[in-house]
Motif scaffolding. Structure first.
Motif, PDB file in Angstrom:
ATOM      1  N   ALA A   1       0.833  -1.211   0.000  1.00 31.10           N
ATOM      2  CA  ALA A   1       0.000   0.000   0.000  1.00 31.10           C
ATOM      3  C   ALA A   1       0.864   1.257   0.000  1.00 31.10           C
ATOM      4  CB  ALA A   1      -0.918  -0.015   1.222  1.00 31.10           C
ATOM      5  N   PHE A   2       1.935   1.229   0.780  1.00 27.56           N
ATOM      6  CA  PHE A   2       2.762   2.432   0.922  1.00 27.56           C
ATOM      7  C   PHE A   2       3.557   2.724  -0.349  1.00 27.56           C
ATOM      8  CE2 PHE A   2       6.619   4.699   2.006  1.00 27.56           C
ATOM      9  CZ  PHE A   2       6.138   5.728   2.804  1.00 27.56           C
ATOM     10  N   PHE A   3       4.160   1.674  -0.938  1.00 20.58           N
ATOM     11  CA  PHE A   3       5.068   1.892  -2.069  1.00 20.58           C
ATOM     12  C   PHE A   3       4.356   1.941  -3.417  1.00 20.58           C
ATOM     13  CE2 PHE A   3       8.066  -0.033   1.050  1.00 20.58           C
ATOM     14  CZ  PHE A   3       8.889   1.072   1.169  1.00 20.58           C
ATOM     15  N   ASP A   4       3.032   1.835  -3.403  1.00 13.07           N
ATOM     16  CA  ASP A   4       2.281   1.891  -4.671  1.00 13.07           C
ATOM     17  C   ASP A   4       2.685   3.125  -5.476  1.00 13.07           C
ATOM     18  OD1 ASP A   4      -0.184   1.078  -6.347  1.00 13.07           O
ATOM     19  OD2 ASP A   4      -0.471   3.215  -5.918  1.00 13.07           O
ATOM     20  N   HIS A   5       2.863   2.905  -6.766  1.00 18.22           N
ATOM     21  CA  HIS A   5       3.345   3.991  -7.619  1.00 18.22           C
ATOM     22  C   HIS A   5       2.267   4.382  -8.621  1.00 18.22           C
ATOM     23  CE1 HIS A   5       6.975   6.316  -8.229  1.00 18.22           C
ATOM     24  NE2 HIS A   5       6.772   6.286  -9.528  1.00 18.22           N
TER      25      HIS A   5
ATOM     26  N   TRP B   1      10.581  -6.755  -0.556  1.00 19.88           N
ATOM     27  CA  TRP B   1      10.291  -5.389  -0.124  1.00 19.88           C
ATOM     28  C   TRP B   1      11.535  -4.726   0.453  1.00 19.88           C
ATOM     29  CZ3 TRP B   1       6.579  -3.147  -2.299  1.00 19.88           C
ATOM     30  CH2 TRP B   1       5.391  -3.815  -2.600  1.00 19.88           C
ATOM     31  N   ALA B   2      12.355  -5.501   1.160  1.00 20.10           N
ATOM     32  CA  ALA B   2      13.606  -4.926   1.677  1.00 20.10           C
ATOM     33  C   ALA B   2      14.514  -4.508   0.522  1.00 20.10           C
ATOM     34  CB  ALA B   2      14.307  -5.942   2.575  1.00 20.10           C
TER      35      ALA B   2
ATOM     36  N   ILE C   1       2.104  -5.438  -8.943  1.00 21.83           N
ATOM     37  CA  ILE C   1       1.650  -4.665  -7.793  1.00 21.83           C
ATOM     38  C   ILE C   1       2.384  -3.322  -7.760  1.00 21.83           C
ATOM     39  CG2 ILE C   1       3.336  -5.634  -6.170  1.00 21.83           C
ATOM     40  CD1 ILE C   1       0.992  -5.711  -4.117  1.00 21.83           C
ATOM     41  N   GLY C   2       1.609  -2.267  -7.594  1.00 21.90           N
ATOM     42  CA  GLY C   2       2.176  -0.938  -7.435  1.00 21.90           C
ATOM     43  C   GLY C   2       2.993  -0.430  -8.599  1.00 21.90           C
ATOM     44  N   ARG C   3       2.934  -1.115  -9.736  1.00 28.38           N
ATOM     45  CA  ARG C   3       3.748  -0.789 -10.917  1.00 28.38           C
ATOM     46  C   ARG C   3       5.239  -0.891 -10.633  1.00 28.38           C
ATOM     47  NH1 ARG C   3       0.139   4.393 -12.969  1.00 28.38           N
ATOM     48  NH2 ARG C   3      -1.533   3.148 -13.873  1.00 28.38           N
ATOM     49  N   ILE C   4       5.596  -1.654  -9.603  1.00 26.44           N
ATOM     50  CA  ILE C   4       7.009  -1.768  -9.261  1.00 26.44           C
ATOM     51  C   ILE C   4       7.511  -3.204  -9.292  1.00 26.44           C
ATOM     52  CG2 ILE C   4       7.150   0.332  -7.897  1.00 26.44           C
ATOM     53  CD1 ILE C   4       6.643  -1.292  -5.424  1.00 26.44           C
ATOM     54  N   GLY C   5       6.631  -4.178  -9.130  1.00 24.81           N
ATOM     55  CA  GLY C   5       7.093  -5.559  -9.086  1.00 24.81           C
ATOM     56  C   GLY C   5       5.921  -6.509  -9.241  1.00 24.81           C
TER      57      GLY C   5
ATOM     58  N   LEU D   1       7.492  -9.026  -2.734  1.00 25.71           N
ATOM     59  CA  LEU D   1       7.880  -8.796  -4.123  1.00 25.71           C
ATOM     60  C   LEU D   1       8.779  -9.943  -4.582  1.00 25.71           C
ATOM     61  CD1 LEU D   1       8.868  -5.028  -4.497  1.00 25.71           C
ATOM     62  CD2 LEU D   1       6.840  -6.172  -5.366  1.00 25.71           C
ATOM     63  N   ALA D   2       8.525 -10.465  -5.762  1.00 24.78           N
ATOM     64  CA  ALA D   2       9.380 -11.525  -6.306  1.00 24.78           C
ATOM     65  C   ALA D   2      10.748 -10.932  -6.647  1.00 24.78           C
ATOM     66  CB  ALA D   2       8.734 -12.127  -7.541  1.00 24.78           C
TER      67      ALA D   2
END
Length: 851
Positions: free
Chosen positions: A148-152, A231-232, A752-756, A765-766
């Motif tokens: 939710a936080f890192f969603d782009h 995520w890390a 997800i979030g347009r990042i991964g 995140l994979a």
């Protein structure tokens, strides 16, 4: 379940500086994870490269809960399929047993230790593959809020309070989250009210409250970082590699993530890591295999109890590592003798003048370039060279109309020049029309997304656009190539309308991107680093590369890794333009590089999915070179057809089907990418030209005679080879454990979030490659997991000096992450770099450099 007493606020024993130091060390447990738009290969165990390879694999398995090797059944299938030589497996077993004499020591009458180990490797039953465990509820909670936080810009409703940072934003929201209450109970609610709002202070307080001993604090934090490596890793990318605009309005660091984990731990909600079962003792299986009675077993234990027990208690992960060693030796045994033969034939040193090239083409070192180069070389008198695909240009490109710049360089470097796109002279109307079309498309997409995700407008949007979308989907499904051609016909070609502007400042910059000295420096580096002779052909073509895929989150992984996960055509255009400038040519003369006036440099881009080559800026080609260009284009088309035919066989498809797959929205495997990569060759093309390298080797051109001080070799080994090692390790680990180090099946992935991507509807995140990039449809590995073999054609002493002077090389070769073989140019003598502590080679193996 909450078994903790009421929350207290103990006095922290660590200062903020000390906590920051612990976090920095813990963060190294995972590598940075680049977003999908610029997917870069990374070694998932990069943080362990200070350890010997085998130790690192074991440590990573413990920390991430991952496998150490392919399942035994798959290794046996690879052996049966002829991809691993049984003799090499036997040699690996002998080395594991301590050498020939211990291996041939009798365990029972007529049975040696080697017989026992080979029985375990080849015959005894293998255990079933263990399926990945579902995500623990505490990890699912943290992953949910990270998403939710890192969603782009993907979510319909952005997470509130993001400006406070990840940790504080979750604190503000967790009190309204039933999942948090279920995990932590009343203690969690109390902690939400009392814990420090600053993540560093929260970590210091938590370490005191949990009573973590001083020497256990860093490992404890590292274990928490490893709970969600995806995520890390994203946080590391944001903090260390992303432009500031990516984090604007939503700051987050590793301290935020760790503070969240420690909040759950203080609330008693932290689950314990899965315990790996101990290997079973298979003595009884061995006894049954060899037909031993109980008395025979007792006698064997009495006579040779230690070796028998050692072999019987080996787990299948250790057996798998022997198979991997055998795979590496099989590859080396097939390659190195042929390179030695090429060296002794002096083919690498003496080009004949009558064989002057009709054109010279400089390709990326990417493994996919090698079979295309070989196909092209068979069509005519073409000389090909290998160079890092960003062509030595540390640039960021500002595409016209784009919101963000693209970093077109290896992630090891930072951009030194910002280059803007500008309309090509004579194509201004097309550029204007294309810019307007792009703006309209972006506006329409934004409007559609808003309407589609709106609570009141979603159904109306579906009803209004459904018929048109259905027709478009049917066309893309039934006639994808025709649909793509129609789409391309309706718009001006981008590379015809725009070009990188070398002499115009980009937005926000007052000066042109390059000075004349910069241009001369980058132009001369091409000759210095590749050994490209100064008596150049009439045409010299710089060939970048990129892939084609539709509806594919991993499309950037098919592009050039040296260009930051982007196609390399822009870099090629920039360097070609520099090399055609009269002032640059004059500057090169001052450096001893006098080029024929008839030489014209061109830029091109090889599409590795379709094997087509696009020539850029052809209107600048002198009229007298038109016939040369026409012949070259015809031969490029022939080479492309031949290579497409070869690749189609590897994919069990027809060449035409590959073209369809490149345009089909449902295609899950448009190409094999860099699957199969195994070697990195540093030497002139003539050295390896006679060998079919099967698209498994990175090829970097190098002329040892023009590198007396070894500086060029040092550059090649510390930059392009390191990137190749990252790629190799990503493919290796994604194959041996696709659930933990890869990204699983594409069919069940979601962006997800347009990042991964994640598996299913949430989670971590994979971090690696999808299963379809590594395995065939029947589940057998297409990619053979093995470490990179680097082979250098240069004097032994020079290579030894280069390795000794560079810590990163001493670590990669000394710790066994990369195998190094050096072939002496004068004699063809081959030597290997022996990893630290490894036993001396026996028998007919290569002699060690470091012996």
């Amino acid at each position: 379940m909450n078994m903790m007493p009421f929350a207290t606020a103990p006095e922290p024993t660590l200062t903020r500086t000390e906590v920051s130091g612990l976090i920095a060390l813990a963060a190294r447990t995972v590598p940075p994870l680049w977003p999908l738009e610029s997917a870069i290969a990374v070694n998932p165990l990069a943080g362990f490269e200070g350890m010997a390879f085998e130790e690192a694999v074991q440590a990573g398995a413990r920390l991430f809960g991952a496998r150490q090797s392919l399942p035994l059944a798959q290794w046996r299938a690879l052996l049966a399929g002829g991809r691993i030589a049984e003799g090499c497996l036997r040699d690996a077993a002998i080395r594991h047993l301590g050498g020939t004499y211990p291996a041939l020591a009798p365990i029972a009458p007529g049975i040696t230790a080697l017989d026992l180990l080979m029985a375990r490797l080849l015959t005894l039953p293998a255990t079933d593959e263990v399926k990945a465990s579902p995500m623990a509820p505490d990890a699912a909670f943290v992953a949910k809020w990270c998403a939710a936080f890192f969603d782009h810009g993907h979510a319909a409703i952005p997470m509130p309070h993001r400006e406070l940072g990840l940790y504080r934003a979750v604190l503000a929201m967790a009190g309204h989250d039933p999942e948090f209450h279920a995990l932590t109970g009343t203690l969690g609610a109390q902690l939400l009210m009392t814990v420090p709002r600053d993540p560093l202070n929260a970590i210091a307080e938590a370490l005191s409250a949990l009573g973590i001993a001083e020497d256990g604090q860093q490992p404890h934090l590292a274990a928490l970082v490893a709970r969600l490596p995806g995520w890390a890793g994203h946080i590391r990318w944001r903090s260390e590699h992303a432009d500031a605009e990516h984090a604007a309005g939503a700051p987050a660091g590793m301290a935020d993530l760790l503070a969240l984990w420690l909040l759950l731990e203080r609330a008693g909600a932290l689950t314990q890591p899965r315990i790996t079962p101990q290997p079973a003792n298979v003595t009884l299986h061995l006894a049954a295999h060899f037909g031993w009675s109980r008395d025979d077993v007792r006698r064997a234990l009495a006579v040779a109890g230690a070796p028998l027990t050692r072999i019987a208690t080996m787990d299948e992960e250790a057996l798998g590592l022997l198979f991997m060693t055998a795979a590496e030796w099989t590859y080396a045994d097939g390659l190195v003798p042929r390179l030695q033969a090429g060296t002794r034939a002096k083919a690498a040193e003496m080009p004949a003048s009558e064989d002057a090239a009709a054109a010279q083409l400089v390709f990326c070192i990417d493994v996919r370039s090698e079979p295309f180069r070989r196909a092209l070389e068979t069509t005519g008198r073409y000389e090909t060279l290998g160079y890092a695909g960003f062509f030595g240009l540390p640039i960021a490109l500002h595409p016209s109309g784009a919101a963000r710049r693209k970093r077109l360089l290896p992630v090891l470097l930072s951009p030194q020049h910002d280059v803007a796109e500008a309309p090509r002279p004579g194509h201004e109307p097309d550029a204007t029309r294309l810019a307007a079309a792009d703006a309209t498309a972006r506006h329409a997409a934004s409007l559609f997304d808003t309407a589609k995700q709106g609570i009141a407008t979603a159904f109306a949007t579906a009803e209004a656009t459904g018929p048109l979308a259905g027709l478009a989907m049917a066309a893309r499904t039934l006639a994808p190539r025709l649909s793509a051609r129609i789409g391309a016909w309706a718009r001006p070609c981008r590379h015809e309308a725009f070009a990188p502007a070398l002499d115009h400042a980009s937005a926000g910059h007052a000066h042109p991107p390059f000075t004349l000295a910069d241009k001369i420096g980058y132009a001369s580096a091409l000759f210095r680093l590749t050994g490209l002779p100064t008596d150049t052909a009439r045409l010299v073509v710089l060939v970048g590369h990129g892939g084609s895929a539709v509806n594919n989150p991993y499309a950037a992984a098919l592009d050039c890794g040296a260009c930051g996960g982007h196609a390399g055509g822009s870099n090629a255009r920039i360097l070609a333009a520099m090399l055609n400038e009269a002032d640059v040519r004059a500057g090169l003369v001052a450096q001893g590089i006098a080029l024929p006036e008839t030489t014209h440099f061109l830029a091109a881009e090889h599409n590795t999915t379709t094997d087509t080559v696009t020539i850029f800026d052809r209107t600048g080609v002198p009229a007298g070179h038109a016939a040369d260009l026409a012949r070259l284009e015809a031969d490029l088309a022939r080479a492309g057809a031949a290579n497409r035919e070869r690749r189609a066989g590897l994919l069990d498809r027809s060449p035409q089907d590959l073209l369809t797959g490149a345009a089909h929205w449902g295609e899950v495997r448009p190409e094999w990418g860099l699957s199969g990569n195994a070697g990195f060759l540093v030497g002139p093309r003539r050295w390896s030209k006679h060998i079919d390298l099967e698209g498994r080797a990175f090829l970097h051109s190098y002329d040892w005679r023009a590198d007396a001080d070894g500086s060029v070799l040092a550059t090649i080994l510390t930059a392009p080879m390191v990137v190749a090692q990252w790629i190799n390790c990503q493919y290796l680990f994604s194959t041996i454990d696709n659930d933990r180090y890869g990204s699983g099946d594409k069919v069940t992935q979601n962006v997800i979030g347009r990042i991964g991507v994640v598996q299913g509807n949430g989670g971590d995140l994979a971090v690696g490659l999808p299963r379809q990039s590594l395995f065939r449809d029947d589940g057998s590995p297409f990619h053979l997991p093995q470490r990179l073999l680097t082979v250098v054609l240069a004097p032994l002493a020079r290579v030894e000096a280069v390795v000794a002077a560079n810590d990163i090389l001493a670590r990669l070769f000394g710790k066994g992450w990369v195998h190094l073989v050096v072939i002496a140019p004068e004699t063809g003598q081959a030597r290997r770099w022996r990893p630290d502590g490894a036993p001396q080679a026996e028998g007919t193996g290569l002699t060690d450099i470091t012996a």
